[in-house]
Write a protein that holds these residues in place. Structure first.
Motif, PDB file in Angstrom:
ATOM      1  N   GLY A 322      56.541  -0.147 -18.279  1.00 33.15           N
ATOM      2  CA  GLY A 322      56.719  -0.821 -19.568  1.00 33.15           C
ATOM      3  C   GLY A 322      56.828   0.162 -20.715  1.00 33.15           C
ATOM      4  O   GLY A 322      57.684   0.027 -21.599  1.00 33.15           O
ATOM      5  N   GLY A 400      58.637  -8.683 -16.088  1.00 33.93           N
ATOM      6  CA  GLY A 400      58.089  -9.110 -17.375  1.00 33.93           C
ATOM      7  C   GLY A 400      57.739  -7.943 -18.286  1.00 33.93           C
ATOM      8  O   GLY A 400      58.040  -7.965 -19.488  1.00 33.93           O
ATOM      9  N   VAL A 401      57.129  -6.913 -17.720  1.00 33.85           N
ATOM     10  CA  VAL A 401      56.682  -5.781 -18.531  1.00 33.85           C
ATOM     11  C   VAL A 401      57.874  -4.977 -19.051  1.00 33.85           C
ATOM     12  O   VAL A 401      57.894  -4.563 -20.216  1.00 33.85           O
ATOM     13  CB  VAL A 401      55.727  -4.877 -17.721  1.00 33.85           C
ATOM     14  N   TRP A 404      59.552  -6.996 -21.772  1.00 33.19           N
ATOM     15  CA  TRP A 404      58.759  -6.940 -22.997  1.00 33.19           C
ATOM     16  C   TRP A 404      58.834  -5.564 -23.647  1.00 33.19           C
ATOM     17  O   TRP A 404      58.958  -5.445 -24.867  1.00 33.19           O
ATOM     18  CB  TRP A 404      57.309  -7.293 -22.696  1.00 33.19           C
ATOM     19  N   LEU A 407      62.176  -5.233 -25.451  1.00 31.76           N
ATOM     20  CA  LEU A 407      62.198  -6.029 -26.689  1.00 31.76           C
ATOM     21  C   LEU A 407      61.342  -5.384 -27.772  1.00 31.76           C
ATOM     22  O   LEU A 407      61.765  -5.262 -28.933  1.00 31.76           O
ATOM     23  CB  LEU A 407      61.706  -7.447 -26.408  1.00 31.76           C
ATOM     24  N   ALA A 408      60.138  -4.964 -27.395  1.00 32.73           N
ATOM     25  CA  ALA A 408      59.242  -4.359 -28.391  1.00 32.73           C
ATOM     26  C   ALA A 408      59.823  -3.053 -28.927  1.00 32.73           C
ATOM     27  O   ALA A 408      59.810  -2.792 -30.135  1.00 32.73           O
ATOM     28  CB  ALA A 408      57.866  -4.101 -27.765  1.00 32.73           C
ATOM     29  N   VAL A 435      52.863  -1.285 -25.512  1.00 35.28           N
ATOM     30  CA  VAL A 435      53.291  -1.941 -24.276  1.00 35.28           C
ATOM     31  C   VAL A 435      52.242  -1.774 -23.178  1.00 35.28           C
ATOM     32  O   VAL A 435      52.109  -2.644 -22.313  1.00 35.28           O
ATOM     33  CB  VAL A 435      54.669  -1.392 -23.838  1.00 35.28           C
ATOM     34  N   THR A 438      49.669  -4.730 -23.765  1.00 33.69           N
ATOM     35  CA  THR A 438      50.257  -6.045 -23.470  1.00 33.69           C
ATOM     36  C   THR A 438      50.756  -6.104 -22.027  1.00 33.69           C
ATOM     37  O   THR A 438      50.767  -7.184 -21.417  1.00 33.69           O
ATOM     38  CB  THR A 438      51.419  -6.331 -24.431  1.00 33.69           C
ATOM     39  N   GLY A 439      51.157  -4.954 -21.469  1.00 33.58           N
ATOM     40  CA  GLY A 439      51.617  -4.939 -20.085  1.00 33.58           C
ATOM     41  C   GLY A 439      50.524  -5.325 -19.113  1.00 33.58           C
ATOM     42  O   GLY A 439      50.777  -6.021 -18.113  1.00 33.58           O
ATOM     43  N   ILE A 442      50.182  -9.075 -19.188  1.00 33.91           N
ATOM     44  CA  ILE A 442      51.277  -9.697 -18.430  1.00 33.91           C
ATOM     45  C   ILE A 442      51.022  -9.567 -16.930  1.00 33.91           C
ATOM     46  O   ILE A 442      51.171 -10.526 -16.163  1.00 33.91           O
ATOM     47  CB  ILE A 442      52.626  -9.040 -18.814  1.00 33.91           C
TER      48      ILE A 442
END
Length: 456
Positions: A322, A400-401, A404, A407-408, A435, A438-439, A442
């Motif tokens: 991520g 998902g990671v 994300w 995007l981040a 990340v 938040t990773g 997720i």
């Protein structure tokens, strides 16, 4: 260069100033600059020995710390002569870096006309185009003919920063057009200047940021551009050599920020160690505090980790993937924004592209992760009888990671720009830290969803 250094050292020891001056005057300007880099303790002697024109040409291409050291060691008359003969834009750049008391002293040493000029240029905002411009240019009237223009150039061209471009103004000083010198030289001497005007004028505004001048020069094949005020009065010009210098400084500053440190205002080896530490420690503390949140996230999923210890094996894999995808996206967008390829208006296009690319990248890594677990399960029982669930968890989490992270990393520079901050501060380490935290959320959320009732 080694031969030059050896000969210079011999001349310095012999004390023959005449021979030293002759030797230095015969060298290229760039060679003298290299000598100063190699023998910094003799820099002031070199500048003092050179003829004033060559001394100015050498001094103006040196970095600021070297210029400052030279000024401190030069004799008073030589400093005054050097500062007086410096082009106005280079003088303004030097004054903007020096301490206030030193600037005040140097300005007072200038002749009245140069003093007024220096104070006017210093009156513009720091990092504005007004600080870059020089008032030394050739301006003519539209009702003149080519013969009169050439006579005007012969009379005043020597004091101009460049005569490659001639500027056409009206009686009030309003800029009407710019004409390249070749267009003037290739027509009949009786041709009115008005017939050479094509109304394809490109100009800079005196209060605009210097970064905008970089973009304008990049998009247009010009060696100089005029600078005007709100009434379109011609105030000065900015030449491409100044833009190249500023572009290099901006690039260096952005690279340092992307690396996760404050911009260094001195060369790395010239900066005091404690000052260098202060430049770096702030971001390191922020990133460290951010990474502490990963421990908080893991504590929240402590029960899940206890029941399925195998999940902990993939934590470095998940957060690094991520962080890497976020760093990639952030670096690409920062560079695109610096080149004006991406603006705030493009945010939705950027988001759509990163959603698609993030999904594709995540799918690629997710399949590799699943295949790794599949292959290992054929030779080892480390993942247990539910290796398929472990593989699906890791594969899905990677999708998902990475999505994300993409995007981040792409949206953060645009968000900072919107808030008026420097997009380069959304550096790779900063995005990676964001990340990472938040990773983990997720990853374990997907694990709970897939493994509920089996391993959890």
């Amino acid at each position: 260069m080694e031969e030059n250094i050896a000969e210079i050292e011999i001349l310095l020891k012999s004390g023959h100033e005449g021979e030293l001056k002759q030797y230095l005057d015969d060298l290229n300007i760039s060679d003298v600059e290299q000598l100063i880099d190699e023998l910094p303790e003799h820099a002031a002697v070199f500048i003092e020995t050179l003829s004033i024109n060559r001394a100015v040409n050498v001094f103006r291409i040196l970095d600021f710390p070297t210029q400052e050291r030279i000024i401190k060691k030069l004799s008073g008359p030589k400093v005054t002569e050097l500062i007086t003969e410096l082009p106005p834009d280079d003088r303004t750049s030097l004054f903007s870096e020096l301490h206030g008391d030193t600037v005040k002293k140097l300005i007072n040493e200038l002749p009245a006309a140069e003093r007024k000029e220096a104070l006017a240029l210093l009156g513009y905002e720091e990092y504005s185009i007004g600080r870059l411009m020089t008032p030394d240019y050739i301006a003519v009237k539209s009702n003149w003919n080519v013969s009169r223009v050439l006579a005007h150039i012969r009379r005043y061209g020597k004091n101009s920063e460049t005569i490659d471009v001639i500027y056409v103004i009206d009686k009030q000083g309003v800029l009407l057009d710019d004409i390249r010198i070749r267009d003037i030289l290739l027509v009949d001497p009786e041709t009115p200047i008005s017939e050479l005007m094509d109304d394809r004028l490109i100009s800079l505004h005196v209060h605009d940021p210097q970064e905008e001048a970089i973009n304008v020069f990049r998009m247009n094949n010009r060696v100089a551009l005029p600078v005007t005020d709100q009434e379109n009065i011609l105030l000065g010009i900015v030449t491409v050599d100044d833009i190249l210098w500023i572009a290099n400084e901006e690039y260096t500053e952005d690279i340092q920020k992307i690396g996760g440190t404050e911009a260094l205002d001195e060369p790395y080896l010239d900066m005091p160690l404690l000052k260098l530490v202060r430049k770096r420690v702030g971001w390191l503390i922020i990133l460290f505090l951010g990474e502490l949140l990963t421990a908080t996230a893991m504590q929240f999923f402590e029960n899940a980790i206890e029941k399925a210890v195998v999940l902990a094996l993939f934590i470095p894999l998940i957060i690094s993937s991520g962080g890497n995808s976020g760093s990639q996206a952030s670096t690409l967008i920062i560079q695109a924004m610096a080149l004006s390829e991406v603006t705030m208006a493009d945010w939705w296009r950027v988001m759509r592209r990163e959603i698609v690319s993030g999904l594709l990248l995540g799918l690629t890594l997710g399949m590799i992760g699943f295949m790794r677990i599949f292959i290992w399960s054929m030779f080892s029982h480390i993942y247990g009888p539910h290796w398929v669930l472990v593989g699906l968890t890791v594969g899905s989490a990677l999708i998902g990671v990475v999505l994300w992270g993409s995007l981040a990393g792409s949206m953060l520079p645009l968000l900072l720009k919107k808030l008026g901050a420097d997009p380069a501060t959304s550096s790779a380490p900063f995005v990676a830290t964001l990340v990472d935290v938040t990773g983990l959320v997720i990853y374990f959320s997907i694990a709970v969803l897939i493994m509920q009732g089996k391993l959890l």
